[in-house]
Design an enzyme around this catalytic site. Structure first.
Site, PDB file in Angstrom:
ATOM      1  N   ARG A 178       0.848  -1.188   0.000  1.00  0.00           N
ATOM      2  CA  ARG A 178       0.000   0.000   0.000  1.00  0.00           C
ATOM      3  C   ARG A 178       0.886   1.241   0.000  1.00  0.00           C
ATOM      4  O   ARG A 178       1.786   1.375   0.824  1.00  0.00           O
ATOM      5  CB  ARG A 178      -0.871  -0.021   1.258  1.00  0.00           C
ATOM      6  CG  ARG A 178      -2.051   0.906   1.202  1.00  0.00           C
ATOM      7  CD  ARG A 178      -2.975   0.615   2.366  1.00  0.00           C
ATOM      8  NE  ARG A 178      -3.670  -0.658   2.192  1.00  0.00           N
ATOM      9  CZ  ARG A 178      -4.738  -0.820   1.434  1.00  0.00           C
ATOM     10  NH1 ARG A 178      -5.256   0.193   0.767  1.00  0.00           N
ATOM     11  NH2 ARG A 178      -5.306  -2.002   1.322  1.00  0.00           N
ATOM     12  N   THR A 210      -1.040   7.562  -1.178  1.00  0.00           N
ATOM     13  CA  THR A 210      -2.331   7.418  -1.866  1.00  0.00           C
ATOM     14  C   THR A 210      -3.195   6.341  -1.234  1.00  0.00           C
ATOM     15  O   THR A 210      -4.382   6.241  -1.546  1.00  0.00           O
ATOM     16  CB  THR A 210      -2.115   7.042  -3.345  1.00  0.00           C
ATOM     17  OG1 THR A 210      -1.528   5.739  -3.368  1.00  0.00           O
ATOM     18  CG2 THR A 210      -1.200   8.016  -4.056  1.00  0.00           C
ATOM     19  N   ASP A 244      -2.819 -12.094  10.815  1.00  0.00           N
ATOM     20  CA  ASP A 244      -1.875 -11.793   9.739  1.00  0.00           C
ATOM     21  C   ASP A 244      -1.101 -13.055   9.373  1.00  0.00           C
ATOM     22  O   ASP A 244      -0.298 -13.554  10.170  1.00  0.00           O
ATOM     23  CB  ASP A 244      -0.913 -10.679  10.177  1.00  0.00           C
ATOM     24  CG  ASP A 244      -0.028 -10.230   9.029  1.00  0.00           C
ATOM     25  OD1 ASP A 244       0.731 -11.066   8.484  1.00  0.00           O
ATOM     26  OD2 ASP A 244      -0.102  -9.051   8.645  1.00  0.00           O
ATOM     27  N   ASP A 273       2.821 -12.831   9.414  1.00  0.00           N
ATOM     28  CA  ASP A 273       3.369 -12.763  10.779  1.00  0.00           C
ATOM     29  C   ASP A 273       3.346 -14.137  11.430  1.00  0.00           C
ATOM     30  O   ASP A 273       4.310 -14.558  12.067  1.00  0.00           O
ATOM     31  CB  ASP A 273       2.545 -11.805  11.654  1.00  0.00           C
ATOM     32  CG  ASP A 273       2.862 -10.346  11.357  1.00  0.00           C
ATOM     33  OD1 ASP A 273       3.784 -10.094  10.544  1.00  0.00           O
ATOM     34  OD2 ASP A 273       2.177  -9.474  11.918  1.00  0.00           O
TER      35      ASP A 273
HETATM   36  N1  URA Z   1      -3.812 -10.559   5.073  1.00  0.00           N
HETATM   37  C1  URA Z   1      -3.700 -11.321   6.193  1.00  0.00           C
HETATM   38  O1  URA Z   1      -2.629 -11.852   6.491  1.00  0.00           O
HETATM   39  N2  URA Z   1      -4.784 -11.499   6.960  1.00  0.00           N
HETATM   40  C2  URA Z   1      -5.982 -10.942   6.684  1.00  0.00           C
HETATM   41  O2  URA Z   1      -6.934 -11.160   7.435  1.00  0.00           O
HETATM   42  C3  URA Z   1      -6.082 -10.147   5.522  1.00  0.00           C
HETATM   43  C4  URA Z   1      -4.988  -9.964   4.739  1.00  0.00           C
END
Ligand code: URA
Length: 242
Positions: free
Chosen positions: A136, A140, A234, A237
């Site tokens: 991202r 923007t 995530d 992670d």
């Molecule tokens: N990317 C991720 O790792 N988890 C999500 O819930 C959305 C995008």
């Protein structure tokens, strides 16, 4: 932030009457013919339960994710064309079979998509793998292409695009644009994904009706931070650092 009601169904082996089966939330269904959702079998649901659990540690997260990734790759490969191929068995009989003729490559959307490379390599020995980094843009807040490294003959290959989580679909859409700009026809792209939001999956499927999507589960929706819910947090992670 739209949420569709998740269906809950009795799951388990057919020798058990429905009244004795446990219930579990199964995948939402979609009516788009270019989206294949893996059947919500007891095995797949238990693997997904493991990786969704916030108390699952990194080693187990990797192990169970890899099992799902393997199922996705095997299903994805079913969408590639085969030609007739007859072989002779060690007992001297012939078997009329098929074989895949063509070249494939994997393209992972960094960083989380790289977690799916091993599963692809296990099914396709010495497969070429390219990478795309989309993030991202701070100014923007739109997705921006930061890096791409793709096989030079990618236009002659079937491309398995790898990203475990399809949230809004912004990165995946941009990745397909990159592949198309390199000459890959839409109908030679397969997008492999573990968990999709309904809006992400529909966006993607409608924008690229010839790209085939293979996903393990279509979840309930997105939260205000665009995390998939119930989701698993995530993915990058949990796979790489936690
Ligand atoms: N990317 C991720 O790792 N988890 C999500 O819930 C959305 C995008």
């Amino acid at each position: 932030t739209t949420e569709s009601q998740p269906p809950t169904e009795a799951v388990g082996p057919s020798y058990r009457p429905v009244t004795q089966k446990p219930t579990a939330t199964v995948s939402n269904s979609l009516s788009h013919s270019n989206v294949t959702i893996l059947p919500s079998t007891p095995q797949l649901l238990s693997l997904l339960t493991m990786i969704r659990d916030k108390n699952t540690g990194r080693a187990d997260f990797i192990f169970y994710s890899n099992r799902i990734i393997r199922l996705l790759v095997e299903e994805g490969l079913n969408h590639l064309p085969v030609v007739e191929h007859e072989v002779t068995t060690p007992v001297g009989r012939t078997y009329s079979g098929v074989k895949f003729e063509g070249k494939i490559c994997g393209v992972s959307i960094m960083r989380a998509g790289e977690s799916m490379e091993q599963g692809l390599r296990e099914c396709c020995r010495s497969v070429r793998i390219g990478k795309i980094l989309i993030q991202r843009d701070e100014e923007t807040s739109k997705p921006k292409l930061y890096y791409e490294k793709l096989p030079e003959d990618i236009a002659d290959r079937w491309v398995l695009l790898l990203d475990p989580m399809l949230a809004t679909g912004g990165s995946a859409l941009m990745a397909v644009d990159v592949l198309k700009s390199k000459g890959v026809p839409e109908d030679r792209i397969l997008f492999l994904n573990l968990i999709a939001s309904p809006e992400g999956a529909v966006n993607f499927a409608e924008r690229f009706p010839k790209v085939r999507v293979v996903t393990a589960f279509v979840d309930q929706g997105l939260d205000e931070k665009n995390y998939i819910v119930p989701g698993l947090g995530d993915f990058g992670d949990r796979f790489y650092t936690m």
